[in-house]
Structure formats: structure tokens, C-alpha cells
Design an enzyme around this catalytic site. Sequence first.
Site, PDB file in Angstrom:
ATOM      1  N   CYS A 177      12.695  12.689   2.767  1.00  0.00           N
ATOM      2  CA  CYS A 177      13.209  11.212   2.833  1.00  0.00           C
ATOM      3  C   CYS A 177      12.101  10.686   2.630  1.00  0.00           C
ATOM      4  O   CYS A 177      11.386  11.003   1.534  1.00  0.00           O
ATOM      5  CB  CYS A 177      14.029  10.792   4.027  1.00  0.00           C
ATOM      6  SG  CYS A 177      13.396  11.104   5.620  1.00  0.00           S
ATOM      7  N   SER A 178      11.548   9.797   3.373  1.00  0.00           N
ATOM      8  CA  SER A 178      10.628   9.150   3.206  1.00  0.00           C
ATOM      9  C   SER A 178       9.084   9.715   3.981  1.00  0.00           C
ATOM     10  O   SER A 178       8.169  10.387   3.350  1.00  0.00           O
ATOM     11  CB  SER A 178      10.415   7.488   3.441  1.00  0.00           C
ATOM     12  OG  SER A 178      11.549   6.975   2.908  1.00  0.00           O
ATOM     13  N   ASP A 179       9.298   9.587   5.243  1.00  0.00           N
ATOM     14  CA  ASP A 179       8.134  10.339   6.125  1.00  0.00           C
ATOM     15  C   ASP A 179       8.595  11.453   6.648  1.00  0.00           C
ATOM     16  O   ASP A 179       7.994  12.232   6.938  1.00  0.00           O
ATOM     17  CB  ASP A 179       7.895   9.236   7.293  1.00  0.00           C
ATOM     18  CG  ASP A 179       6.968   8.160   6.815  1.00  0.00           C
ATOM     19  OD1 ASP A 179       6.332   8.327   5.844  1.00  0.00           O
ATOM     20  OD2 ASP A 179       7.351   7.150   7.185  1.00  0.00           O
ATOM     21  N   GLY A 180      10.172  11.869   6.438  1.00  0.00           N
ATOM     22  CA  GLY A 180      10.379  13.269   6.679  1.00  0.00           C
ATOM     23  C   GLY A 180      10.742  13.394   8.104  1.00  0.00           C
ATOM     24  O   GLY A 180      10.682  14.555   8.781  1.00  0.00           O
ATOM     25  N   TRP A 181      10.940  12.207   9.008  1.00  0.00           N
ATOM     26  CA  TRP A 181      11.434  12.610  10.511  1.00  0.00           C
ATOM     27  C   TRP A 181      12.622  11.863  10.878  1.00  0.00           C
ATOM     28  O   TRP A 181      12.945  11.905  11.973  1.00  0.00           O
ATOM     29  CB  TRP A 181      10.173  12.226  11.348  1.00  0.00           C
ATOM     30  CG  TRP A 181       9.358  10.541  11.003  1.00  0.00           C
ATOM     31  CD1 TRP A 181      10.066   9.774  10.792  1.00  0.00           C
ATOM     32  CD2 TRP A 181       8.187  10.362  10.980  1.00  0.00           C
ATOM     33  NE1 TRP A 181       9.389   8.641  10.731  1.00  0.00           N
ATOM     34  CE2 TRP A 181       8.102   8.994  10.603  1.00  0.00           C
ATOM     35  CE3 TRP A 181       6.900  10.937  11.204  1.00  0.00           C
ATOM     36  CZ2 TRP A 181       6.957   8.284  10.483  1.00  0.00           C
ATOM     37  CZ3 TRP A 181       5.722  10.389  11.105  1.00  0.00           C
ATOM     38  CH2 TRP A 181       5.623   8.909  10.760  1.00  0.00           C
ATOM     39  N   ASP A 182      13.296  11.250  10.112  1.00  0.00           N
ATOM     40  CA  ASP A 182      14.549  10.604  10.494  1.00  0.00           C
ATOM     41  C   ASP A 182      15.564  11.287   9.692  1.00  0.00           C
ATOM     42  O   ASP A 182      16.330  12.346  10.192  1.00  0.00           O
ATOM     43  CB  ASP A 182      14.385   9.216  10.403  1.00  0.00           C
ATOM     44  CG  ASP A 182      13.820   8.569  11.205  1.00  0.00           C
ATOM     45  OD1 ASP A 182      13.556   8.816  12.263  1.00  0.00           O
ATOM     46  OD2 ASP A 182      12.860   7.447  10.650  1.00  0.00           O
ATOM     47  N   ARG A 208      12.190   4.987  18.192  1.00  0.00           N
ATOM     48  CA  ARG A 208      13.382   4.745  17.784  1.00  0.00           C
ATOM     49  C   ARG A 208      14.145   4.276  19.101  1.00  0.00           C
ATOM     50  O   ARG A 208      15.354   3.794  18.720  1.00  0.00           O
ATOM     51  CB  ARG A 208      13.979   6.250  17.129  1.00  0.00           C
ATOM     52  CG  ARG A 208      13.350   6.613  15.727  1.00  0.00           C
ATOM     53  CD  ARG A 208      13.452   5.760  14.854  1.00  0.00           C
ATOM     54  NE  ARG A 208      12.916   6.137  13.477  1.00  0.00           N
ATOM     55  CZ  ARG A 208      11.722   5.651  13.158  1.00  0.00           C
ATOM     56  NH1 ARG A 208      11.398   4.586  13.508  1.00  0.00           N
ATOM     57  NH2 ARG A 208      11.101   5.813  11.847  1.00  0.00           N
ATOM     58  N   ASN A 211      18.950   3.705   5.264  1.00  0.00           N
ATOM     59  CA  ASN A 211      17.515   3.644   5.911  1.00  0.00           C
ATOM     60  C   ASN A 211      17.595   3.201   7.637  1.00  0.00           C
ATOM     61  O   ASN A 211      18.865   2.839   7.813  1.00  0.00           O
ATOM     62  CB  ASN A 211      16.493   2.735   5.518  1.00  0.00           C
ATOM     63  CG  ASN A 211      16.908   1.358   5.351  1.00  0.00           C
ATOM     64  OD1 ASN A 211      17.262   0.821   6.238  1.00  0.00           O
ATOM     65  ND2 ASN A 211      16.709   0.800   4.159  1.00  0.00           N
ATOM     66  N   ASN A 232       0.784  -1.162  -0.042  1.00  0.00           N
ATOM     67  CA  ASN A 232      -0.017   0.133  -0.259  1.00  0.00           C
ATOM     68  C   ASN A 232       0.770   1.248  -0.084  1.00  0.00           C
ATOM     69  O   ASN A 232       0.653   2.208  -0.720  1.00  0.00           O
ATOM     70  CB  ASN A 232      -0.834   0.094   1.315  1.00  0.00           C
ATOM     71  CG  ASN A 232      -1.872  -1.043   1.242  1.00  0.00           C
ATOM     72  OD1 ASN A 232      -2.457  -1.368  -0.023  1.00  0.00           O
ATOM     73  ND2 ASN A 232      -2.156  -1.715   2.304  1.00  0.00           N
TER      74      ASN A 232
END
Lengths: 657, 560
Positions: free
Chosen positions: A382-387, A428, A319, A294
Site C-alpha cells: 500500500c503506502s508504507d506496507g504496514w496497514d 494505531r 486509508n 516531501n
Amino acid sequence: VILRRTTCSSQLFLSVENVRFLDRSSGQRKASVGTLYLSATHTIFVENNPESRKETWVLHSLVSSVDRPPPTPSGSQLILRCKDFHVFSLFIQQERECTEIHTALNRLTRPESYSELYCLSFNPNVNIEDRAQSWSFIDLMSDYKRMGVPNNLWVHTAANSEYKVCDSYPSELFVPKSAPPSIIVGSSRFRSRGRFPVLSYFHQDTLAAVCRCSQPLSGFSGRCHEDEMMLQALMKSNPGSDYIYVVDTRPKRWMQWCKARRHWTVEQGRSLLWSDQSRFSIWRSDGRLNAMANKAAGKGYENEDHYSNIKLQFIGIENIHVMRSSQQKIIDVGEMRSPSMTDFLWGLENSGWLKHIKAILDAGVFIARAVADEGVSVLVHCSDGWDRTAQACSVASILLDPHYRTIQGFMVLIEKDWVSFGHKFSHRYAHLDGDPREVSPVLDQFLECVWQLSEQFPCAFEFNQRFLISIHTYVYSCQYGTFLGNSEKERRDMRLRDRSHSVWPQLWKDRSKYTNPLYQNQLSQNQSQGVLRPNTSPYCFKMWKGLYHHMDKSVPPRQSPADFLSAVREESHQLEEELTNHQEVPPGGPAHHYPCSRQGIQHTHPIHVQHTHTPPLKRQTYVSTCNSGTHPPVSTWNSGTHPPGDLMSICGSYFRT
Amino acid sequence: MCIMRQGHKEELMEFSEHIKTANVEDVVLHQPLHPPSRGTLCITGHHLLFSDREENSTRQILLLLRNIDAIEKSVENLLGYSSLFSKADYSKRISGSSGTITVKCKDLRVLQLDIPGMEQCLNIAHSIETLSCLNDVSEMYPFFYRPSDLSSQDQWGLSSSEKYYSEHKELHKRWRLSSVNRDYSVCPSYPPAVIVPKDIDDDTLKKVAKFRQSGRFPVLCYYHRKNGMVIMRGGQPLTGANRKRCREDELLLQAVIDSSDKGYIIDTRSSQQVQQARMTGGGFESKSSYSCWKRLHRQMEKGKALQESLIKLVEACGDESQNMDRWLSKLENSKWLSHVQTALSTAGLLAECVERDGHSVLVHGSEGTDCTLLVSTLAQLIMDPCCRTLEGFLALLEREWVQAGHPFQLRCAHSAYSHVRLQQESPVFLLLLDCVWQLWRQFPLALGFSEALLLRLATEAYFSNYGTFLCNNDQERCALGVKEKTYCLFHSLLKPTEKEHYTNPLYEPTDLAIWPSVHPQSLQLWRGFFLRWTPQTRHLEEAQEEIRNMVIEWGKVALS
């Protein structure tokens, strides 16, 4: 200073006598014998030796694992590995007792709900008003004001009040003036988790900005008019440039995969994911396979055909899963027993850790250069923008702005780019017993980048590595509410401000031990002169011994020039005061004061060792009695005070090498 | 130009045959950490001089030709590129072509000179090639150097066996100063005076010398005041395949220790290597002949292996690929840090034998002029606070390296860039300085000298204005009149104007031994030297400067 404990933590679950205890990370070679206690919050070991009565307290929430190697004839062993890389060994004679402790620790060190966490019972003896005040110690709005926002380019938006557009963003956000709420909302629908482009840092000298967001859901031929308008608005809010950089911090292979399937429909993407299992190895990053189809169906990056005036830049930061296993490898390198130089360097190379640190620093350098030298705004995701996004933005900010290199500025930076922007601290750093695949040393890497920079620019940072290591420990230990939860909304819903304390005032209070004596204040200069331009050649990176080696196993505590200079500065300060007061120098002349030997520092550290010279205590009164007069372990020594015998026992013999 | 006019007429005459082109105008110099600059290039018998012709600046760069390790020249015919130049440029250059000389120095600096005119370029390159490796020591620059602020009447050197003996009165009971080598006939690489056991007469010493490689009979190099134990050093015993014995050698060693006591022999070769050495006439002290001595073997690389290690390390430092894996594997592959680790741990072992175990030690490898000196020097720094001051350290180097016969001329003829076939080059002295730097870094308060001193010494050993590191031993220096005709580096470093730069502002003397950690994490690449010409080193130097200023400020306040 007396530390008051709540009744909750004074409950004693278990006690075992004649336990042998070894603090491996501080280089202790011979185990000491004593009694082990388990309370609701701590593992406590008290030495039998009546002279020292040394106590070691280990907070349960700091323990990452409790291993139990097979028992030997002399007894059973438990190994406590802490999240701050301390390792303790316990030798227990009776196997039954060992099992009991193991079971108890397994339960105590894996809290299942927030209510079990220490920060909700920890009470550093401050009243309610002080607690409320502690939470306003860091004021993000005044930091935006400091960088000149709001202004005629960037404005405050109420779009996310009550977290209704994006639940992982803060409620207070800054966006381009030309972006009305309709565009914000439209753009947020097109971005993963609703994390639409917002301001992270505004550079007053060039009027260029660092912005952040999550990836666009454009994976399979999608496009969004509002999002395109949003990026256009970002570009327009920098009058000095007619394009912006879009920095995707993910490795390029991701982009290639997307590109090849750009014109696919969502359905095609789904079927591909289910049929082509081999592709999964490419993005194990995206969590469990089930959810992946998804998610991946919508993922991607900005298509340059649809967005005008953008320049895409890929910077390959790996990642969270790659990083997690890389850190484990570098911890293993640190734990090698008497490795050869070859073993060590191979281990270091094989871990890939320094390569990852370099990638993050390179991302920060690219952004800082674009903003300060080219005057071009940058949008990072990045992907979710939090790491990875948080890493890249905060490294860029610290390079761009000398304010973030001060003690207080650094706190603001972490509060802004990490805490408020929804870095998932509790996931995390495994605050609760949860999915181990969510755990990753993201903030560790940022702190290490800062440390690497401070090694390259010894005069540029107001703080020393102790400050970074303390932040690292507090992030993992959850003594304070600051780092609890995964977003501002979660913290608000938990009412953490009423139920726990903020860590920042505590760190600020202890700032004297965190101060770098070589710091040269660059705040008086304007921003562009204060920009750091680091060399990121591979030879500039070193293993951060201080973090992974705490007390440095085989190495005796060394002489530290910084401590010496701090002492010198403190002393000359005192002398100056005395001179101005026309007082005489105290008898015996000026003595050196070593900052760490100061007494009376409140014991707020999650692991602390205490030496009491009082007679043995009765067990019942133990918890309440030991609360008085604590001070942290003395970790520095001066060249004139070390006994050679002791040193040799720490260093070991050269006969063996 | 003023530097050139310092009365070097004779020099210019002597070397004129090698200089076809002495001056070239319009040369562009590229050097690390500076923007390129245009100016005049001059070559003299010993120097390359570049004077900047930019307005408002009269910068000069004076490079000792001896500093140049290798050059690469490329000559281009510029006619093909003529369209790139303006008319004026074109007409100027059409007469010939131009060339580029890349100059790679022994201090690891790399310069590039763009020289107009192919012929000039080739002439300059030829002159550099010839003059940078003159073999005749008496033609080298120290014999021509006349500093204005040093007088030739100054005493030469800081220390000697005689001085050491007179400073250590405790020695006098059991040890004597022997002048058996006064005319260098017993051991050409030893100084005229050496310290030996009192009971051993000069005739015995002569016999022992015949039994030890290069005549290097065991002599005292360190007396440990705390327990009266000593460090001796020498060459390997020449036992050979037949296990030859030498009664006098056994007597000498017996005289070092009391009959009841025992001693250690640290051999800087592995036990396999010493067995092999017997086949070529060398050997070791066997248990049966030297029953009171216990041998410990630590294999230390020297010679070609060490030189190759340096070459690989410097090559790795110059790699610009930005690839972390590649850097770490090249660093590992160079083995330089492994050599540092071995040297420090062997020195630690030696110091442990003396300080902790309380026994005397004899150190040797095969010749006793390389690793032996490395280990004994480091052990003295670890144990003896007197060696840790600026003066003490320089005196130690003078005794243990210059007078003890480390062949500087052979070992430091070329450095990491040279293309010539390696002969006896080996960076043992550089390895020592690296190890001392590791000590300095681990104990920043315990040593009285600064990193700047170590950097200065690392270059002076390879090329110098001073005579200190000339020749291979005392005998050669004596024959050439080095002490009369050149100046002493150590005295120059201790001049009041220079001294401050070379002292450690944080120095706090301690009487205790400083035991180095030899754990790989505790050892680091010596950035100050190997990456000296990279931009970021500047910030580290600034930090050192800041430390110095802070301590000075503090001193002022404390005094007032």
C-alpha cells in the site's frame, strides 16, 4: 486462583461515595448505587447492596474518552467510553467531586510515556523463567519451517540483522534465493521506509508466494535497477509462473494521479503540491500537509514499462482516516436508541463500514486465488506496507492455510503479519496520548474479516468470536507487552521481554472458552483442499453485533448453540472417561456444564465484574482483600434458567415500540 | 421415468390438449449449484421432468409445474451462428433454430433450459404457461398424488377446535364448543366447530356474525393456562359511518371477561385506517359501547404492499452488482425486515397483554384472515411451550391458518417472479415463517423443529403434492373432498423417516415465555430461504448437520 497486584496499583487516589453507576453496554437500565475508587490503574465501582457487593473494574488504558455532559440539578455525570465499546455512566452528586474525578481520569487514561502503562506493572503471578518461556510460546521460525521455508527457492537473509536496513521490519527475513544483499539494500533504498519485498507466506502446493513491501519511490519518473531485479527474483522463485501480480491496495484515484504526473521531476511535484491546495483532499491520507510534499514527491507504484513480467492490480481499500471515521459512524449506529429498521439500515449504509470490510476481504480473495488457483506469486503493498498490506496478506493467509484457522495458528499469524512486520500498534490503538490522526481500527477490520468468514464457514475455524473479541481487547488494553510499541526494534529497545508478559500463553490457557465446537480439522488434508473460497457478495456481510454490542444493549443474552455444544462435548468426554474408568455416574445424573460458569478463571480481563458475598469490606484493606476468588461475569444462560421477569426488564416492553 | 409411470394415465389424458410436445432430447439444463447437464426433457400434466443422460449418472429432476412462477423464452435463429458449430452439429440444427426458456420458480430457484428446435421450445413454453396456473383446484396434483408409504385411511390433520377443547379441560367451566357453523352458513371461512363463551347461545352468535366482517364472530383461539386468560380473534365490527351497535356483540365480549376485569383489543390497523374503514362499512369497537376494552393499534402491512415488498426483496437478492451501498439501500427499500419487526413486536405486545398484564385480548384487522392470524400464531409460540414442539407447531398452523380460513389459494397463487397482474396474492404465511425463523435463531434451544421444516413449509404453501394448503377455507375443502382425495402434509412430515430431519437436535423444552428482541440488529435476513440457491448456504447446512451428529454422538455416550 489468587491474583497478586503490585504495590503500584494498590495506591488509591480517590474515593467518592453515593455514586450512581450504569453499565450501558450490558443493557443495565437502572443505575446501582455504590462507592467509586480511583487507583493508579483502575476505576473501581463497588455496589452498596450488601447481598451482591458487585465490583466493576475498568482499566485506565482501556478508556478512550471521558465525557462530561452539562450538570443537571440531580448531579453531574461522567461518561466513560472504552476502546472495546463498553460505555459506563457515572452520576455524582457533588459537582466538585465530579470535577476532581474528571481531571484525575483525564490524566490517568492518557499516559504520556510507556513507563506509565499497565503492562509494565501487571504481574499475573508467574516467575521469571515462566515469563521468559511465555515469550517463546510463539516461534515464527518454526512457522516458516512448517510452510517449507527455507528451501531451494527462498532463503533466510541476515541483511536486516540489528535492523540496519529497515528499522520497522523484523531481523529475521526470507527473500528469493537469487537476491543477494546488494539487491536487497538497493531495493530498500527505493522503497518507502526501506520496506523491501520479502516473503510473507509460501504455498507449498503451487510454490507460489505472498510477498509484501511498501510503495516504490517512483512517483516522479524515478526508477531503480536493484528494485527491478528484486521483482525479477521474486518471479523466478516461483518456477510455475512467468509473471507476478503486484497488488496495490490503494484506491485507483491515487494511481490516476500518479500516472498523470509520471514524468515530472521531484521539484515539479513539490511546487504542484504547494500551489494546488485543492489536491490535498485527495490524500489527506498522507498525514500533515507539511510532511506531505516531501513524501508525495517520491510516491507511486511500479511502472510497467520498467518492470517486465508484472501485472498490476489495484484493490481499493481506503486509508486509515476514512476507516477511523467510518468506525465512529458504525459505533453511533450501535448506540442509537430504539431505531427503526430504516434508521438502522441507513446508518449501516451511511457508515460505509461493511463496504470497507468487503474491500479487504476481496483483496485477500484475489491474492488467495492467484496463489492457490493460478499458482502465481503476489507482491502486496500500500503506502508504507504496514496497514492495508498487513490486512490483505493475513486475510489471504487465513484463506490459504487451514493452520491459521486454529487457535495457535491464528496467534502465529498475528505475531507474524502484524507484530513482527511492524504494524504500528501503539500509534494505531492510542496506547499513549499522541496524534489522534495516527489512530485507526486496522486490526479491528482484520478481526472482523475473520469473523465474517467464520459466519460463512461455521466449521472451518477452531476458535469462536470470543477469541477474536479477547484479542481485540488485549490489543487496546496493553496489559501484556505483546502489542506494545510500533516495531520489533522498539520492543527490543524497551526490553519488553524482561519487563512485561506475553499475551499468547494466557489466551492458550483459556482456550477451552475460545473453542468452536463445530470445528472440523482440515489439517490432515493437503493445503489446496483446505483453501477457503468465500462468497463476497454484499448480502454475505453482517454487522458484527458481538464486537459493537458486547452484551447487546436491549437484547437479553441469548441461548448459544455453540456453548451448548461445547458443554455437550465436555460432558460426553467426561462420560466417556467415566465409562472407561468403570465408574458410576455421579448421583443426579449428568448435569450440563456451561463453560462460562466455570469458576476460578484468573482475572486477567481489563474489565471485569465480580460478585462477592462477603460482608462489606473496610476501605483500607479493600484492594488486597478483593483479590481472592474472582470469576468473570456469567454471560450465558440456559433456556431453563432465565426468570421471565428479569428478561422483560432487559428487553423492555413491546408497549413502547 | 419411473415416477411418471406411477399410474397417471388419467392425468395424461386430461391434460393432453395442452401438451403438443411431450418429449425433447438433447436439452441442456442450467441450475444453481450444479454444472450444466444435457438430457431429455418431458412435460406431463403436472410435472417437468429432466433426466440426465451423462454416463454413470441417472439423475432426474422433477419439477412440479405449479412451482413455476414465471417463464421467459427467447428463440434464436442459429443460422447466423452456424460457423460456430461443427459439421455434425450444424446439420442437426440447420433444420430449425433453438430457444432458451428461463424458468423462475416459487421456491426462488431459477433454471434455464436450452432446447433445440424453435417449435419444440415454443410448445414447451406454452404448455408450462398453461399448466402452471390451472385454476381448477380439482385438477391440481394433490388429487393425483399417490405416495406408496401413506395410506388414504390415515386420519387427516392433527388438530381441530374439538380436539383443542377436549385437551383443555380448564376451558369447560366458562367456554363451550359451538356447532352453529356446522354447515358453514354462519361463517363460510370458519370450521364447523368453534369455541365460544358458555353464556352465549347459538342465536346470539348468528347475530354477532352479521355484525362482523365475513361473519367472523370472535372465537377463542388460545387459552393461557398460567392465568386463565384467552386470545380471541375475529373480523372487524361493521359499525359503519353511523356508528351502528350490536348488543349481542357487546354481550359476547363482556362474557369473555369478568364484569370487574378489562380486556385489550389489538387492531392490526392504525387509528387513521380504522376511521377510514367506517366509510366503507367497517369500523372498530368504540370506547362508549365497549367500556371494559382498551384498543391498541399497530399498523401492519398486508395485501399488495406485502407482495410488493417480497418482490423487491427477491429482486435485491438477485442483484449481482457487488455494490454494498446498493445492496443495503435495496434491502431497506424492500421494507421486508420492517414488516418482520412490526409483526414480531405486535405479537410481543399481544403476549405481554396476556402473560404479563394478565388480560384477555381480542385481535382483529379488517377481515381477520391475515395479520390477525400472524399475530395470534406468533404470540402463542412466545407463550405456550406446547406450540414449540414439532407436532405442536404443525397443529398450531393447522388450527390458526388452515382451519381459521387463511385463503391460501388466493394468497399463494403467485410468488415474487410472476408477471401476471397481482390480484389477491400476499406472502403473509411466508412472513409468519420468517418471523418464526427469527424466533428460532434467537432461541435456538427453545423450539423443537428445524429450519428445514420452515423451508419446507415455505414452499409447500405455494405448490405441493399434498392437499393441506389447497383451497381458501374449510368449506371449499369439504366441497371438493380434499380430505378424502388427497394426503395430509403434516402426517407426511411426522413419518418416522422424515421426522428426524425436521426436529431440532438442540431442543430443550422450557416452560418460560420466549420474548423476541425486535431491535433491528437482532433481526436478520432469512438467508436459508431468500439466498437458498447461492453457493455458501451449503456450509451453513453442513454446520447444522454437524450439530445434529454431535448431539446424536452425545446421546449414544450418555445412554451407554
